[in-house]
Design a protein around this motif. Sequence first.
Motif, PDB file in Angstrom:
ATOM      1  N   ARG A 145      46.251  22.292  44.933  1.00  0.00           N
ATOM      2  CA  ARG A 145      45.167  22.404  45.915  1.00  0.00           C
ATOM      3  C   ARG A 145      44.645  23.835  46.013  1.00  0.00           C
ATOM      4  NH1 ARG A 145      44.257  18.425  49.406  1.00  0.00           N
ATOM      5  NH2 ARG A 145      42.552  18.758  50.879  1.00  0.00           N
ATOM      6  N   THR A 146      45.548  24.812  45.845  1.00  0.00           N
ATOM      7  CA  THR A 146      45.119  26.217  45.949  1.00  0.00           C
ATOM      8  C   THR A 146      44.100  26.572  44.870  1.00  0.00           C
ATOM      9  OG1 THR A 146      47.064  26.822  44.639  1.00  0.00           O
ATOM     10  CG2 THR A 146      47.240  27.002  47.036  1.00  0.00           C
ATOM     11  N   HIS A 147      44.259  25.997  43.679  1.00  0.00           N
ATOM     12  CA  HIS A 147      43.280  26.247  42.614  1.00  0.00           C
ATOM     13  C   HIS A 147      41.901  25.737  43.017  1.00  0.00           C
ATOM     14  CE1 HIS A 147      47.125  26.067  40.182  1.00  0.00           C
ATOM     15  NE2 HIS A 147      46.632  27.244  39.835  1.00  0.00           N
ATOM     16  N   VAL A 148      41.875  24.575  43.677  1.00  0.00           N
ATOM     17  CA  VAL A 148      40.601  23.980  44.096  1.00  0.00           C
ATOM     18  C   VAL A 148      39.947  24.833  45.173  1.00  0.00           C
ATOM     19  CG1 VAL A 148      39.488  21.911  44.998  1.00  0.00           C
ATOM     20  CG2 VAL A 148      41.499  21.696  43.527  1.00  0.00           C
ATOM     21  N   ALA A 153      35.637  28.633  46.773  1.00  0.00           N
ATOM     22  CA  ALA A 153      35.259  29.919  47.361  1.00  0.00           C
ATOM     23  C   ALA A 153      34.442  30.753  46.376  1.00  0.00           C
ATOM     24  CB  ALA A 153      36.513  30.683  47.796  1.00  0.00           C
ATOM     25  N   ASP A 154      34.831  30.739  45.101  1.00  0.00           N
ATOM     26  CA  ASP A 154      34.086  31.495  44.091  1.00  0.00           C
ATOM     27  C   ASP A 154      32.709  30.887  43.837  1.00  0.00           C
ATOM     28  OD1 ASP A 154      36.167  33.231  43.861  1.00  0.00           O
ATOM     29  OD2 ASP A 154      37.022  32.313  42.064  1.00  0.00           O
ATOM     30  N   LEU A 155      32.610  29.559  43.883  1.00  0.00           N
ATOM     31  CA  LEU A 155      31.298  28.924  43.733  1.00  0.00           C
ATOM     32  C   LEU A 155      30.367  29.344  44.864  1.00  0.00           C
ATOM     33  CD1 LEU A 155      32.325  25.287  42.708  1.00  0.00           C
ATOM     34  CD2 LEU A 155      31.053  26.904  41.292  1.00  0.00           C
ATOM     35  N   THR A 156      30.909  29.383  46.070  1.00  0.00           N
ATOM     36  CA  THR A 156      30.103  29.783  47.230  1.00  0.00           C
ATOM     37  C   THR A 156      29.668  31.237  47.116  1.00  0.00           C
ATOM     38  OG1 THR A 156      31.304  28.181  48.590  1.00  0.00           O
ATOM     39  CG2 THR A 156      30.045  29.881  49.739  1.00  0.00           C
ATOM     40  N   LYS A 157      30.613  32.110  46.689  1.00  0.00           N
ATOM     41  CA  LYS A 157      30.276  33.529  46.521  1.00  0.00           C
ATOM     42  C   LYS A 157      29.215  33.725  45.450  1.00  0.00           C
ATOM     43  CE  LYS A 157      34.835  35.260  47.917  1.00  0.00           C
ATOM     44  NZ  LYS A 157      36.079  35.942  47.459  1.00  0.00           N
ATOM     45  N   GLY A 158      29.190  32.805  44.494  1.00  0.00           N
ATOM     46  CA  GLY A 158      28.203  32.910  43.427  1.00  0.00           C
ATOM     47  C   GLY A 158      26.807  32.497  43.851  1.00  0.00           C
ATOM     48  N   TYR A 168      30.221  19.948  41.912  1.00  0.00           N
ATOM     49  CA  TYR A 168      31.245  20.482  41.019  1.00  0.00           C
ATOM     50  C   TYR A 168      32.600  19.837  41.319  1.00  0.00           C
ATOM     51  CZ  TYR A 168      28.684  24.208  38.619  1.00  0.00           C
ATOM     52  OH  TYR A 168      27.831  24.912  37.801  1.00  0.00           O
ATOM     53  N   VAL A 169      32.911  19.687  42.609  1.00  0.00           N
ATOM     54  CA  VAL A 169      34.187  19.097  43.006  1.00  0.00           C
ATOM     55  C   VAL A 169      34.222  17.606  42.661  1.00  0.00           C
ATOM     56  CG1 VAL A 169      35.715  18.605  44.957  1.00  0.00           C
ATOM     57  CG2 VAL A 169      34.535  20.801  44.827  1.00  0.00           C
ATOM     58  N   ILE A 170      33.098  16.917  42.819  1.00  0.00           N
ATOM     59  CA  ILE A 170      33.037  15.485  42.500  1.00  0.00           C
ATOM     60  C   ILE A 170      33.340  15.256  41.025  1.00  0.00           C
ATOM     61  CG2 ILE A 170      31.457  13.535  42.266  1.00  0.00           C
ATOM     62  CD1 ILE A 170      30.133  14.468  44.869  1.00  0.00           C
ATOM     63  N   THR A 171      32.758  16.074  40.140  1.00  0.00           N
ATOM     64  CA  THR A 171      33.039  15.935  38.711  1.00  0.00           C
ATOM     65  C   THR A 171      34.506  16.216  38.413  1.00  0.00           C
ATOM     66  OG1 THR A 171      30.776  16.596  38.151  1.00  0.00           O
ATOM     67  CG2 THR A 171      32.426  16.769  36.422  1.00  0.00           C
ATOM     68  N   PHE A 172      35.047  17.260  39.033  1.00  0.00           N
ATOM     69  CA  PHE A 172      36.457  17.607  38.848  1.00  0.00           C
ATOM     70  C   PHE A 172      37.351  16.454  39.283  1.00  0.00           C
ATOM     71  CE2 PHE A 172      40.311  19.963  40.409  1.00  0.00           C
ATOM     72  CZ  PHE A 172      40.740  20.406  39.172  1.00  0.00           C
ATOM     73  N   ARG A 173      37.016  15.848  40.417  1.00  0.00           N
ATOM     74  CA  ARG A 173      37.795  14.718  40.921  1.00  0.00           C
ATOM     75  C   ARG A 173      37.702  13.523  39.964  1.00  0.00           C
ATOM     76  NH1 ARG A 173      35.261  13.866  45.467  1.00  0.00           N
ATOM     77  NH2 ARG A 173      36.572  15.238  46.730  1.00  0.00           N
ATOM     78  N   SER A 174      36.532  13.295  39.382  1.00  0.00           N
ATOM     79  CA  SER A 174      36.362  12.174  38.456  1.00  0.00           C
ATOM     80  C   SER A 174      37.256  12.338  37.229  1.00  0.00           C
ATOM     81  CB  SER A 174      34.897  12.068  38.026  1.00  0.00           C
ATOM     82  OG  SER A 174      34.057  11.803  39.131  1.00  0.00           O
ATOM     83  N   VAL A 175      37.357  13.564  36.718  1.00  0.00           N
ATOM     84  CA  VAL A 175      38.223  13.815  35.567  1.00  0.00           C
ATOM     85  C   VAL A 175      39.673  13.516  35.917  1.00  0.00           C
ATOM     86  CG1 VAL A 175      39.055  15.564  33.955  1.00  0.00           C
ATOM     87  CG2 VAL A 175      36.645  15.544  34.626  1.00  0.00           C
ATOM     88  N   LEU A 176      40.120  13.993  37.072  1.00  0.00           N
ATOM     89  CA  LEU A 176      41.513  13.803  37.460  1.00  0.00           C
ATOM     90  C   LEU A 176      41.813  12.357  37.856  1.00  0.00           C
ATOM     91  CD1 LEU A 176      42.230  17.099  39.421  1.00  0.00           C
ATOM     92  CD2 LEU A 176      42.652  16.554  37.024  1.00  0.00           C
ATOM     93  N   LYS A 177      40.811  11.637  38.361  1.00  0.00           N
ATOM     94  CA  LYS A 177      41.019  10.213  38.636  1.00  0.00           C
ATOM     95  C   LYS A 177      41.322   9.464  37.345  1.00  0.00           C
ATOM     96  CE  LYS A 177      38.483   9.255  42.913  1.00  0.00           C
ATOM     97  NZ  LYS A 177      37.310   8.534  43.495  1.00  0.00           N
ATOM     98  N   ARG A 178      40.656   9.871  36.283  1.00  0.00           N
ATOM     99  CA  ARG A 178      40.923   9.272  34.976  1.00  0.00           C
ATOM    100  C   ARG A 178      42.376   9.527  34.584  1.00  0.00           C
ATOM    101  NH1 ARG A 178      38.510   5.651  31.296  1.00  0.00           N
ATOM    102  NH2 ARG A 178      39.123   6.215  29.186  1.00  0.00           N
ATOM    103  N   ALA A 179      42.875  10.733  34.858  1.00  0.00           N
ATOM    104  CA  ALA A 179      44.271  11.068  34.544  1.00  0.00           C
ATOM    105  C   ALA A 179      45.232  10.217  35.363  1.00  0.00           C
ATOM    106  CB  ALA A 179      44.515  12.550  34.796  1.00  0.00           C
ATOM    107  N   VAL A 180      44.881   9.933  36.626  1.00  0.00           N
ATOM    108  CA  VAL A 180      45.718   9.074  37.457  1.00  0.00           C
ATOM    109  C   VAL A 180      45.757   7.666  36.883  1.00  0.00           C
ATOM    110  CG1 VAL A 180      45.930   8.006  39.740  1.00  0.00           C
ATOM    111  CG2 VAL A 180      45.371  10.428  39.560  1.00  0.00           C
ATOM    112  N   GLN A 196      31.822  20.158  51.677  1.00  0.00           N
ATOM    113  CA  GLN A 196      31.130  21.146  52.493  1.00  0.00           C
ATOM    114  C   GLN A 196      29.960  20.498  53.217  1.00  0.00           C
ATOM    115  OE1 GLN A 196      30.497  25.143  51.026  1.00  0.00           O
ATOM    116  NE2 GLN A 196      31.583  24.643  49.125  1.00  0.00           N
ATOM    117  N   LYS A 197      29.729  20.928  54.401  1.00  0.00           N
ATOM    118  CA  LYS A 197      28.657  20.366  55.205  1.00  0.00           C
ATOM    119  C   LYS A 197      27.313  20.791  54.647  1.00  0.00           C
ATOM    120  CE  LYS A 197      27.073  19.819  59.983  1.00  0.00           C
ATOM    121  NZ  LYS A 197      27.300  20.208  61.397  1.00  0.00           N
TER     122      LYS A 197
END
Length: 407
Positions: A145-148, A153-158, A168-180, A196-197
């Motif tokens: 979770r810390t990596h996420v 935070a870095d995406l927001t700073k960018g 970005y998080v939705i795509t990341f979650r989709s990849v890991l759902k495949r792993a599950v 994020q709101k």
Amino acid sequence: MKTGETSRNGTAELKPSPPSSERPTYEKVLDGRKLPVRGLWKRGGAFYARFTATDQAGRKRDVFRVLSDCQSVPAAKEALRKLRDESTVRAIPVAGRCPIFAEFGARYLSEVSSTKRPATQRKERTHVEWWTNRVGALTLKQIHRTHVHTAIADLTKGGLSPRTCNLYVITFRSVLKRAVEEGLIQDLPTHGLRPQKVSNRKRELLPLARFLTVLASAEGATKNASQFADYFRFLLYTGAREKEALRIRWADVDFPNAQVAIGSDGLAKNHEVRRVDFNPDLERLLRDLHARRAPDSQWLFPSPQRGNQDIPAKTFRESLRLACKAAQVELFGFHDARHYFISQCVMAGIDFMSIAAWVGHKDGGVLIGKVYGHLADEHRKRQAQRVRFQPDQGADLLHLPTQGAVA
């Protein structure tokens, strides 16, 4: 290892030891004749395929792979048949190795993302490449979770917007759902993560006069002013999305039934075809376009640079920009034409369900009621002001004697 437990890389192995009391056990699947289906098992309500594979040490292993989206035995048997293809079997992860994110993300893009629309593929590829630069060297089990949180935070700073960060998080979650699904990991590091709101800016409903001014200014501002004007009017009269309208063929226009089909190529947002009934302006436009149609093209809006190829126009965005500049008005988007269509339908008193069917909303008009409901209220108030109770032949209706009163 007990039956139903998970090996180091997340794949389950079948051992002749007693089943674990804490996990559901694998059970053989029986066909209609009550005979076991070879290689097909069930556990916890999900179907699994069992294969014999060789790990990195050269040892034979019985490995299980979940057959996702299978709700019946026939569907599971068909999925098992496809999975038995030799090239697919070789890709099954075996005990002793959990892939790194860079390797698994590349496989996700080739196997899963390729079934999606080109625009979605491009976005997912950009997102996966970004995450690969962040956590690509880590195995899927090492991602926490810390990596996420750090990545967000870095995406927001960018300078990315909250909505883009969420994508970005939705795509990341989709990849890991495949792993599950493949049994490589047990839990998602994004589980329970709140998006994020996003504060959506209320879109201004532009008046028709603004559109007409821009269309008039297009002449002389862009070389394809006539086709641009036809295209924009089609958006105004149908509520079609920008890319959907570019892919309309003359085969989609049904003059006898007074309808135009949108999304018949399967590339609409919800991958379903919808039909927009002709309104008077739309019918006039389509008949005019049909009278002027290019004899060598099947498209309503063929590409001016098509040459010997019959391809549709790619975009009219540059024409819109030049026309807005010539009209000296602030640049707006083609989606504003869709909002104009919906608002006019609402103010015309058309029921929300019909409007939703025309524009491709699957909620039966709930969203239209939330976004445009105030227009319907204002329209009803204006209509109420048209009601008049005029005296009839000199009698004052407001002072007629009530029933039972003495004259």
